[in-house]
Design a protein around this motif. Structure first.
Motif, PDB file in Angstrom:
ATOM      1  N   ALA B  71       4.647  -1.912   9.257  1.00 38.21           N
ATOM      2  CA  ALA B  71       3.445  -1.072   9.285  1.00 38.21           C
ATOM      3  C   ALA B  71       3.582   0.055  10.311  1.00 38.21           C
ATOM      4  CB  ALA B  71       2.219  -1.929   9.583  1.00 38.21           C
ATOM      5  N   HIS B  72       4.447  -0.160  11.312  1.00 37.82           N
ATOM      6  CA  HIS B  72       4.648   0.871  12.330  1.00 37.82           C
ATOM      7  C   HIS B  72       5.714   1.885  11.940  1.00 37.82           C
ATOM      8  CE1 HIS B  72       1.887  -0.324  15.407  1.00 37.82           C
ATOM      9  NE2 HIS B  72       2.324  -1.575  15.414  1.00 37.82           N
ATOM     10  N   ILE B  77       3.295   2.273   4.131  1.00 35.46           N
ATOM     11  CA  ILE B  77       1.981   1.633   3.993  1.00 35.46           C
ATOM     12  C   ILE B  77       2.210   0.180   3.619  1.00 35.46           C
ATOM     13  CG2 ILE B  77      -0.221   1.615   2.745  1.00 35.46           C
ATOM     14  CD1 ILE B  77       0.306   4.542   1.963  1.00 35.46           C
ATOM     15  N   ARG B  98      -2.927  -1.418  12.637  1.00 36.29           N
ATOM     16  CA  ARG B  98      -3.623  -0.318  11.969  1.00 36.29           C
ATOM     17  C   ARG B  98      -4.431   0.504  12.974  1.00 36.29           C
ATOM     18  NH1 ARG B  98      -7.009  -1.446   6.629  1.00 36.29           N
ATOM     19  NH2 ARG B  98      -8.416  -2.590   7.982  1.00 36.29           N
ATOM     20  N   LYS B 103      -0.153   1.831   9.086  1.00 37.60           N
ATOM     21  CA  LYS B 103      -0.916   1.922   7.841  1.00 37.60           C
ATOM     22  C   LYS B 103      -0.927   0.583   7.112  1.00 37.60           C
ATOM     23  CE  LYS B 103      -0.819   6.800   6.922  1.00 37.60           C
ATOM     24  NZ  LYS B 103      -0.037   7.855   6.313  1.00 37.60           N
ATOM     25  N   GLU B 105      -3.164  -1.570   4.083  1.00 39.09           N
ATOM     26  CA  GLU B 105      -4.210  -1.545   3.050  1.00 39.09           C
ATOM     27  C   GLU B 105      -4.423  -2.950   2.512  1.00 39.09           C
ATOM     28  OE1 GLU B 105      -6.052   0.908   1.647  1.00 39.09           O
ATOM     29  OE2 GLU B 105      -5.201   2.569   2.824  1.00 39.09           O
ATOM     30  N   HIS B 120       0.246   7.625  -3.446  1.00 38.36           N
ATOM     31  CA  HIS B 120       0.911   8.130  -2.229  1.00 38.36           C
ATOM     32  C   HIS B 120       2.394   8.336  -2.486  1.00 38.36           C
ATOM     33  CE1 HIS B 120      -2.634   7.262   0.308  1.00 38.36           C
ATOM     34  NE2 HIS B 120      -2.802   6.254  -0.511  1.00 38.36           N
ATOM     35  N   GLU B 123       4.897   8.487   0.349  1.00 41.43           N
ATOM     36  CA  GLU B 123       5.016   7.377   1.291  1.00 41.43           C
ATOM     37  C   GLU B 123       5.621   6.163   0.602  1.00 41.43           C
ATOM     38  OE1 GLU B 123       1.532   7.647   4.448  1.00 41.43           O
ATOM     39  OE2 GLU B 123       0.896   8.285   2.460  1.00 41.43           O
TER      40      GLU B 123
END
Ligand code: SF4
Lengths: 72, 354
Positions: B71-72, B77, B98, B103, B105, B120, B123
């Motif tokens: 996530a980093h 995402i 987050r 990111k 979800e 996206h 991404e």
């Protein structure tokens, strides 16, 4: 994650079905239950139907209990 | 659903006069048992013990740390089921990741990750595939769709786990005395009953495939106690309205096409051979570990958290020294207090706590 409650199919189109959950309509995938028909109840897990419920079978369980002398 | 009189079943269970401990290996059963107060209604001689049935809880710390590291990554995402985001890793959770710019979800269905990737295109979307045999076929179908539709910016971190090998590993430890299993209804809707025959053959233990209403569980307990009384060890199906003995052939086929068994790392149980799933060769392009080969160092669990013992049924949540004092659903220390299917969360919400 596991809803596990039976929901009723109100419409089927290709690999998707419209189901009713507590008055709300939701689209689910029917890839794994090709036998499902409108009006059937299915078990939904993360957006997919994984099993069509059979009333007959539920009754069988009741029969089993009767055999076991649990229900008089 | 079943029009039977629970009190009647309870009294039949009592009258059989059997002393036994049964384990459930499904988080939804754990919650249903806690919510219904069933443990208190049963005779003292019949004990219920929770096992490694919560998919989020059995995920190893190093895998959670990997997801957080993902996530980093710039341009990544992470998409996952809601229960996963609050699980504390070694340093932070996905939720905290987050808050600090990562990111993440939350999706309801794995199929949602396809739309996320389409929306996206610049991404990379990584879906955290957590769950047992009930969930794996859904992910498999999503992977197939991603391949068929040529979605280049979607991959899967496959953390799936298989229940029968974990049960076998747990029994081999011989830490607790068990007399049978309440088998997971929806895992068995996929698998059928055959993969559980080893209980009978190797351990002479009965199992009953069980639905999720309190009445279902009560009936399954009756069936288990009766088997114990008659010294039988059969795999029976109580949840016949949803489970066929052969399982769900369509789902099994798709799961088999996409995944192959491989060892997996379980919180509380360690590495168990053939207890997890890996993408088969034709789907390697969708393997997040191949796409993002990150090295995760220094993963460790919170030292005093008893999740490992709770997941093996060695202690009850209430026997963890942190339960309800340091560790609560509002500030959870371990995953068993985070997940809605976790034993500690269920015990906190529905049983006594400090
Ligand atoms: S109460 Fe909290 S710290 Fe204790 S085992 Fe459960 S999750 Fe871990």
């Amino acid at each position: 994650m596991c809803l596990g409650i039976p929901v009723k199919i109100v419409e089927i189109k290709d690999q998707e079905a419209l189901v009713e959950v507590g008055g709300l309509k939701q689209t689910i995938r029917t890839d794994f239950v090709p036998e499902a028909q409108v009006g059937d109840y299915v078990i939904v897990h993360a957006g997919f139907a994984i099993s069509v419920l059979e009333e007959e079978e539920a009754r069988e369980t009741l029969e089993l209990l009767k055999d076991a002398d649990v229900i008089p | 659903m079943l029009s039977l009189e629970p009190r009647e079943v309870l009294s039949k269970i009592s009258k059989m006069g059997v002393s036994a401990s049964f384990m459930e290996v499904c988080g939804t059963h754990t919650v249903s048992i806690a919510r219904s107060g069933l443990k208190k209604l049963l005779p003292d001689s019949v004990k219920l013990i929770s096992g490694p049935g919560c998919p989020v809880c059995v995920t190893a710390q190093v895998d959670i740390d990997y997801a957080i590291a993902l996530a980093h990554q710039p341009g990544v995402i992470v998409a996952t089921f809601g229960d996963m985001v609050r699980v504390p890793g070694t340093e932070t959770s996905l939720l905290e990741a987050r808050a600090s710019g990562g990111k993440v979800e939350v999706v309801y269905s794995p199929m949602d990750s396809l739309n996320l990737a389409r929306a996206h295109p610049k991404e990379e979307v990584v879906f955290l595939a957590v769950g047992f045999e009930t969930t794996a076929p859904l992910i498999a179908r999503t992977v197939q769709t991603a391949k068929a539709e040529n979605i280049p910016n979607l991959s899967f971190l496959v953390l799936h786990k298989l229940i029968p090998p974990a049960m076998r590993a747990l029994l081999a430890l011989k830490e607790i005395q068990l007399d049978g299993f309440i088998l997971p209804g929806h895992v068995c809707a996929i698998l059928g009953s055959k993969p559980f025959l080893f209980l009978k053959e190797e351990f002479h233990l009965p199992g009953v495939i069980t639905g999720f209403e309190p009445d279902d569980i009560l009936l399954a307990l009756f069936m288990l106690v009766k088997q114990k009384k008659e010294d039988r060890a059969d795999i029976e199906i109580q949840y016949r309205r949803a489970v066929r003995p052969e399982g769900n052939p369509q789902a099994l086929k798709v799961m088999e096409e996409v995944f192959e068994p491989q060892e997996a790392n379980w919180r509380g149980l360690g590495i168990i051979p053939e207890s997890g799933l890996a993408l088969r060769h034709p789907y390697w392009d969708f393997d997040a570990r191949r796409r993002f080969p990150l090295k995760i160092m220094g993963s460790r669990e919170y030292p005093a958290c008893g999740c490992g013992e709770v997941l093996r049924g060695v202690i009850s949540p209430q026997e963890c020294p942190l339960f309800g004092r340091v560790c609560t659903p509002d500030s959870p220390v371990g995953p068993c207090m985070v997940s809605s299917e976790g034993s500690c969360a269920a015990a906190y919400h529905y049983e006594e706590h400090p």
